[in-house]
Scaffold this motif. Structure first.
Motif, PDB file in Angstrom:
ATOM      1  N   TRP A  34     -85.021 -22.406 -36.233  1.00 12.36           N
ATOM      2  CA  TRP A  34     -84.488 -22.578 -37.584  1.00 12.36           C
ATOM      3  C   TRP A  34     -83.405 -21.516 -37.804  1.00 12.36           C
ATOM      4  CZ3 TRP A  34     -85.128 -26.452 -40.900  1.00 12.36           C
ATOM      5  CH2 TRP A  34     -86.291 -27.254 -40.827  1.00 12.36           C
ATOM      6  N   TYR A  35     -82.243 -21.981 -38.309  1.00  9.47           N
ATOM      7  CA  TYR A  35     -81.134 -21.097 -38.611  1.00  9.47           C
ATOM      8  C   TYR A  35     -80.764 -21.238 -40.094  1.00  9.47           C
ATOM      9  CZ  TYR A  35     -80.051 -20.755 -33.586  1.00  9.47           C
ATOM     10  OH  TYR A  35     -80.096 -20.527 -32.230  1.00  9.47           O
ATOM     11  N   GLN A  36     -80.201 -20.168 -40.634  1.00 14.16           N
ATOM     12  CA  GLN A  36     -79.590 -20.191 -41.957  1.00 14.16           C
ATOM     13  C   GLN A  36     -78.085 -19.964 -41.785  1.00 14.16           C
ATOM     14  OE1 GLN A  36     -79.669 -16.655 -44.494  1.00 14.16           O
ATOM     15  NE2 GLN A  36     -80.638 -17.879 -46.093  1.00 14.16           N
ATOM     16  N   GLN A  37     -77.284 -20.877 -42.337  1.00 13.46           N
ATOM     17  CA  GLN A  37     -75.826 -20.713 -42.262  1.00 13.46           C
ATOM     18  C   GLN A  37     -75.261 -20.647 -43.670  1.00 13.46           C
ATOM     19  OE1 GLN A  37     -73.589 -23.804 -40.247  1.00 13.46           O
ATOM     20  NE2 GLN A  37     -71.868 -22.426 -39.886  1.00 13.46           N
ATOM     21  N   LEU A  39     -72.218 -20.145 -46.299  1.00 12.62           N
ATOM     22  CA  LEU A  39     -70.837 -20.618 -46.297  1.00 12.62           C
ATOM     23  C   LEU A  39     -69.886 -19.544 -45.768  1.00 12.62           C
ATOM     24  CD1 LEU A  39     -69.040 -23.027 -47.107  1.00 12.62           C
ATOM     25  CD2 LEU A  39     -68.707 -21.890 -49.320  1.00 12.62           C
ATOM     26  N   GLY A  40     -69.096 -19.920 -44.765  1.00 12.28           N
ATOM     27  CA  GLY A  40     -68.117 -18.995 -44.211  1.00 12.28           C
ATOM     28  C   GLY A  40     -68.654 -18.065 -43.140  1.00 12.28           C
ATOM     29  N   GLN A  41     -69.920 -18.226 -42.774  1.00  8.40           N
ATOM     30  CA  GLN A  41     -70.528 -17.369 -41.757  1.00  8.40           C
ATOM     31  C   GLN A  41     -71.092 -18.206 -40.617  1.00  8.40           C
ATOM     32  OE1 GLN A  41     -73.378 -14.635 -43.436  1.00  8.40           O
ATOM     33  NE2 GLN A  41     -72.119 -14.227 -45.240  1.00  8.40           N
ATOM     34  N   GLY A  42     -71.390 -17.536 -39.529  1.00 12.64           N
ATOM     35  CA  GLY A  42     -72.061 -18.206 -38.426  1.00 12.64           C
ATOM     36  C   GLY A  42     -73.548 -18.328 -38.704  1.00 12.64           C
ATOM     37  N   PRO A  43     -74.214 -19.247 -38.027  1.00 11.44           N
ATOM     38  CA  PRO A  43     -75.661 -19.401 -38.219  1.00 11.44           C
ATOM     39  C   PRO A  43     -76.417 -18.132 -37.839  1.00 11.44           C
ATOM     40  CG  PRO A  43     -74.749 -21.294 -37.050  1.00 11.44           C
ATOM     41  CD  PRO A  43     -73.677 -20.253 -37.094  1.00 11.44           C
ATOM     42  N   LYS A  44     -77.474 -17.835 -38.586  1.00 14.62           N
ATOM     43  CA  LYS A  44     -78.342 -16.699 -38.317  1.00 14.62           C
ATOM     44  C   LYS A  44     -79.725 -17.230 -37.990  1.00 14.62           C
ATOM     45  CE  LYS A  44     -80.352 -14.204 -41.529  1.00 14.62           C
ATOM     46  NZ  LYS A  44     -80.594 -13.269 -42.661  1.00 14.62           N
ATOM     47  N   ALA A  88     -77.475 -22.223 -48.854  1.00 19.43           N
ATOM     48  CA  ALA A  88     -76.964 -22.217 -47.489  1.00 19.43           C
ATOM     49  C   ALA A  88     -77.273 -23.571 -46.853  1.00 19.43           C
ATOM     50  CB  ALA A  88     -77.618 -21.112 -46.671  1.00 19.43           C
ATOM     51  N   VAL A  89     -76.806 -23.729 -45.634  1.00 19.10           N
ATOM     52  CA  VAL A  89     -77.228 -24.869 -44.817  1.00 19.10           C
ATOM     53  C   VAL A  89     -78.304 -24.366 -43.866  1.00 19.10           C
ATOM     54  CG1 VAL A  89     -76.547 -26.583 -43.107  1.00 19.10           C
ATOM     55  CG2 VAL A  89     -74.983 -25.983 -44.979  1.00 19.10           C
ATOM     56  N   TYR A  90     -79.413 -25.088 -43.804  1.00 19.95           N
ATOM     57  CA  TYR A  90     -80.508 -24.727 -42.922  1.00 19.95           C
ATOM     58  C   TYR A  90     -80.486 -25.683 -41.725  1.00 19.95           C
ATOM     59  CZ  TYR A  90     -81.798 -21.454 -46.438  1.00 19.95           C
ATOM     60  OH  TYR A  90     -81.747 -20.389 -47.305  1.00 19.95           O
ATOM     61  N   LEU A  91     -80.274 -25.092 -40.567  1.00 20.21           N
ATOM     62  CA  LEU A  91     -80.117 -25.863 -39.336  1.00 20.21           C
ATOM     63  C   LEU A  91     -81.364 -25.756 -38.475  1.00 20.21           C
ATOM     64  CD1 LEU A  91     -76.544 -24.583 -38.438  1.00 20.21           C
ATOM     65  CD2 LEU A  91     -77.098 -26.876 -39.231  1.00 20.21           C
ATOM     66  N   CYS A  92     -81.742 -26.867 -37.900  1.00 21.58           N
ATOM     67  CA  CYS A  92     -82.829 -26.889 -36.927  1.00 21.58           C
ATOM     68  C   CYS A  92     -82.237 -27.246 -35.570  1.00 21.58           C
ATOM     69  CB  CYS A  92     -83.875 -27.910 -37.324  1.00 21.58           C
ATOM     70  SG  CYS A  92     -85.277 -28.020 -36.184  1.00 21.58           S
ATOM     71  N   VAL A 119     -79.100 -23.417 -54.758  1.00 20.71           N
ATOM     72  CA  VAL A 119     -80.035 -22.831 -55.719  1.00 20.71           C
ATOM     73  C   VAL A 119     -79.254 -22.431 -56.962  1.00 20.71           C
ATOM     74  CG1 VAL A 119     -81.755 -21.047 -56.137  1.00 20.71           C
ATOM     75  CG2 VAL A 119     -81.462 -21.979 -53.836  1.00 20.71           C
ATOM     76  N   LEU A 120     -79.631 -22.984 -58.111  1.00 21.29           N
ATOM     77  CA  LEU A 120     -78.904 -22.727 -59.364  1.00 21.29           C
ATOM     78  C   LEU A 120     -79.637 -21.713 -60.234  1.00 21.29           C
ATOM     79  CD1 LEU A 120     -77.952 -26.407 -60.199  1.00 21.29           C
ATOM     80  CD2 LEU A 120     -76.542 -24.704 -59.061  1.00 21.29           C
TER      81      LEU A 120
END
Lengths: 120, 115
Positions: A34-37, A39-44, A88-92, A119-120
């Motif tokens: 699982w990654y967190q990306q 906006l404007g950054q690479g996946p972590k 963020a975008v959560y990538l699997c 998230v608002l």
């Protein structure tokens, strides 16, 4: 061959609410990520599973994030409670078997389309 | 500490001209290195990978990269850019000292192609 599946594709919630994401890896892939990306950054990398065991969760904010892969196949990532900065975008991603690929020969990771969280 | 640096956040080239996307890494061990591409609203796709075999690696869509240990670089090149190459490109390093080596993504380079 079906790719990595993720759902939902989009989610909007208010801060302090809970949210869960689901991932189904490619059939036969032992390793799941699982990654967190943001906006404007690479996946972590948040967490890496080998079958149903955790290999690395050093960057997972454990006070609010949790993940499980109970049967060693699909996985869920949960955030409770959510904060604004979790947008963020959560990538699997999945790979065949990072544990047996050998030093310097990591298996290729295959990524899902991601879940875009606001998230608002 | 292990790290990866993509030297340009944005590169713009004309269609048909060469592409160069720069990546430098820091690793105490023999690393595995990858380039991934991310088209808008699509998942990350592997372009190519280096895993201690030949230092010049050929990937998909005409891309290639050369591992230069003395310069700690793994720059991505393509002789002639195509409009469909416009995307975000990520350099990835895995230090390689264990199967649980921390995977590190660069911050990305956005490639724009001018007609």
């Amino acid at each position: 061959e079906a790719g990595v599946a993720q759902s939902p594709r989009y989610k909007i919630i208010e801060k302090r609410q809970s949210v869960a994401f689901w991932c189904n890896p490619i059939s036969g892939h032992a390793t799941l990520y699982w990654y967190q990306q943001i906006l404007g950054q690479g996946p972590k990398l948040l967490i890496q599973f080998q079958n149903n065991g955790v290999v690395d969760d050093s960057q997972l904010p454990k006070d609010r994030f949790s993940a499980e892969r109970l049967k060693g196949v699909d996985s869920t990532l949960k955030i409770q409670p959510a904060k604004l900065e979790d947008s963020a975008v959560y990538l699997c991603a999945s790979s065949l078997d990072a544990a047996t690929a050998g030093q310097g020969d990591q298996e290729t990771q295959y990524f899902g389309p991601g879940t875009r969280l606001l998230v608002l | 500490a292990q790290s990866v640096t993509q030297l340009d956040s944005h590169v713009s080239v004309s269609e048909g001209t060469p592409v160069l996307l720069r990546c430098n890494y820091s690793s105490s061990y023999s690393p595995s290195l990858f380039w991934y591409v991310q088209h808008p609203n699509k998942g990350l796709q592997l372009l190519l990978k280096y895993t201690s075999a030949a230092t010049l690696v050929k990937g998909i869509n005409g891309f290639e990269a050369e591992f230069k240990k003395s310069e700690t670089s793994f720059h991505l090149t393509k002789p002639s850019a195509h409009m469909s190459d416009a995307a975000e490109y990520f350099c990835v390093v895995i230090p390689g000292y264990s199967s649980a080596s921390k995977i590190i993504f660069g911050s990305g380079t956005r490639l724009s192609i001018r007609p």
